[in-house]
Every structure is written in structure tokens, then in C-alpha cells.
Design an enzyme around this catalytic site. Sequence first.
Site: not given
Ligand code: ADP
Ligand code: F6P
Length: 319
Positions: A11, A73, A127, A162
Amino acid sequence: MKTIGVLTSGGDAPGMNAAVRSIVRSAESKGMTVKGVMRGYNGLIENNIVDLDIRSVSDIIQRGGTALFTARCPKFKTEEGIREAIESCKANGIEGLVVIGGDGSFRGARDLSLGGIPCIGIPGTIDNDIASTEYTIGFDTAMNTVVEMVDKLRDTACSHDRCSVVEVMGHGAGDLALMCGLAVGATSIVVPEKEYDSAKIIEKIHATQKRGRNHFIVIVSEGLCDVRELAKEIETATGIESRATILGHIQRGGSPTLRDRVVASKMGYAAVELLSRGIGNRVIALKDNKIVDYDIFEALNMPKTFDEETYLLADTISS
Ligand code: ADP
Ligand code: F6P
């Protein structure tokens, strides 16, 4: 290390641009060049990579979102995806990479580091849900956005006697709800770290009503309940007209606050400093308000703590 890459992933968060700017300019000051990887790990797999220089990061420090774009991704989680990303780094001369994102993005950085591309993670998410750091880039801006929005909701809740039930983001961490709940004077703050109990919320509203209050704010962290249902339940139980608002993605936008710009600039510099010394597989963090770094494996295994003291304080003074 002569050439490094930078990407934003997961995000978006206000302040990511300030971090990218700092990375590019810190690297240039050390004689290194920087490549911008577009749309998170997708950019590596799809070879969507651009050259960045001092001028290409002008005029972005004050902008929300991310100029490098971001994405989730799924392919990067596969062996094939990682292999393609490593090949792409090599083909583009990227010897080290800065990954700005959350825990998921850090897992990707860990896998790339294991594959021979030293990575540094910078915590960027609204977050504040990353265990290894006291602070994530974007949190301050998001908190201020929520406060501004809820202050507006309070005007109308107050005029109509409210209850306003407001859902905020948090991705499983109650930090945003807790800090904003305290700052807006919420009657009740509902966080994932505490058991969800609508009877308790109603009880609290009753108690404050008895003390003469006639408008109420309830802040709920996302994913705990349907806030429209909760508003109905409150209305039925108390007779107080209630309305639900889901703040949604508005919380992710906007010009970064001073704090986000400053922390992002410092973290960007620290990441480049490590890579310039050939050090990878680390994440940058804030500890006791100072910039530190940890091994990625260690960081990913740290337990997330909850600020019980602030929760108790908010509950105590919310009468
Ligand atoms: P954030 O980095 O905000 O926690 P996500 O969990 O969506 O967001 O992860 C972002 C990206 O990081 C994923 O779309 C993926 O490409 C990569 N990623 C997430 N989890 C893993 C994992 N367990 N192993 C390798 N790459 C990961
Ligand atoms: O990690 C940031 C965040 O905005 C979270 O607070 C929320 O749960 C999630 O991403 C929402 O993701 P999306 O962009 O897929 O709606």
C-alpha cells in the site's frame, strides 16, 4: 557498490516520495547511481526500470502517493518470480536494492537478499504495523487525516445529538485507531488487540450519557465488525441516533506531514549508507526516536507490541 535500485511496494503511504528523493540524493553524494523500479516487484519482473537523478526527484518531497507507483506482485512470491527478479537486477546492473513498504515487502527483500542481491527495507505504511520499528513512514500523515475527518464528523454528530461510528484502517494493528481515538476524544476505541465486545461499547456510551454527554464518537479498527451493524446495535440499545462512516482510502492520501518527510529523509539516507558499505539484508527502524537497523530475519520475527498505557489513558479520560 556503484548502482542501486529503489522500489515502493504494498500500500502506498505519504512520505514514500521523500524517502525516494533522499535515497537518490544520498547515493549521488556517494558517487552511486540509482535506478527506479516501477510498480513494486512487478517492475523487476517486467523490466520496468528507469534512471533516476537529482532532478528527477525534484518537487516530490511534498507529494503523497508514490512517484514510482506501487503494486502487489503475487508472482514475486514464487521461485520463478524471484529468479526473474534476480536476473533483472543483474541485467540492469542493480547491485543492491532499497525496498520501501511493509512486512510483506520485507519478506520479498529477504528472498532477494538470499538470492544474492543485498536489500535494505524501509518501513512505509500508514498502519504502523511493523514490529521492528516504533514508526512507519506515512503513519503521522494518516493520523492527521483521520483526526481532521473525525473532527468534521463530530461537528455534525454534536449538532444532532448522535453517535458517530467511524472505521479506520490498520491492517490488523490498532495503532491508528488508538492514537486517533485518543486525539479525537472518542468515547470508545475498538482495536484488534482487545476482544471485540459490542456490549462493552454500549455500556461505555450509557455511562458517559449519564454524565451528561449527548454525542459520541466510536473509533473502530477495520476488520473487527460491520460498523453499520454496530451503529444499528448502538441505536437500538441506547435510543441514540447513530451513523457509520468508513474513512477508507482517503487515509492513504495527502501531502506528507513534517514528521513523515523528516523520518523518510533520514531512513533513506541510512539505507544508502548501509548499501554503500556493501551491507544488505537489513531493515531500517526507529527505536527510541533514533534510526537503527536490524537483520531482516530478526526483524520479521519480532513480536508486535501494543501500547497498553495509551489504551488505558484513552479509556480513562474518555468520559
Ligand atoms: P506490505 O509490504 O505493505 O506488507 P504486501 O503484504 O501486500 O504489502 O506485500 C507487498 C508485496 O511484497 C507482495 O505483493 C509481494 O510481491 C511481496 N511479498 C509479500 N509477501 C511475500 C513473501 N512471503 N515472500 C516474498 N514476497 C512477498
Ligand atoms: O497497508 C495499508 C492498507 O491501507 C491497510 O490499512 C488496508 O488494510 C489495506 O492497505 C487496504 O489495501 P487495498 O489498497 O488493497 O485496498
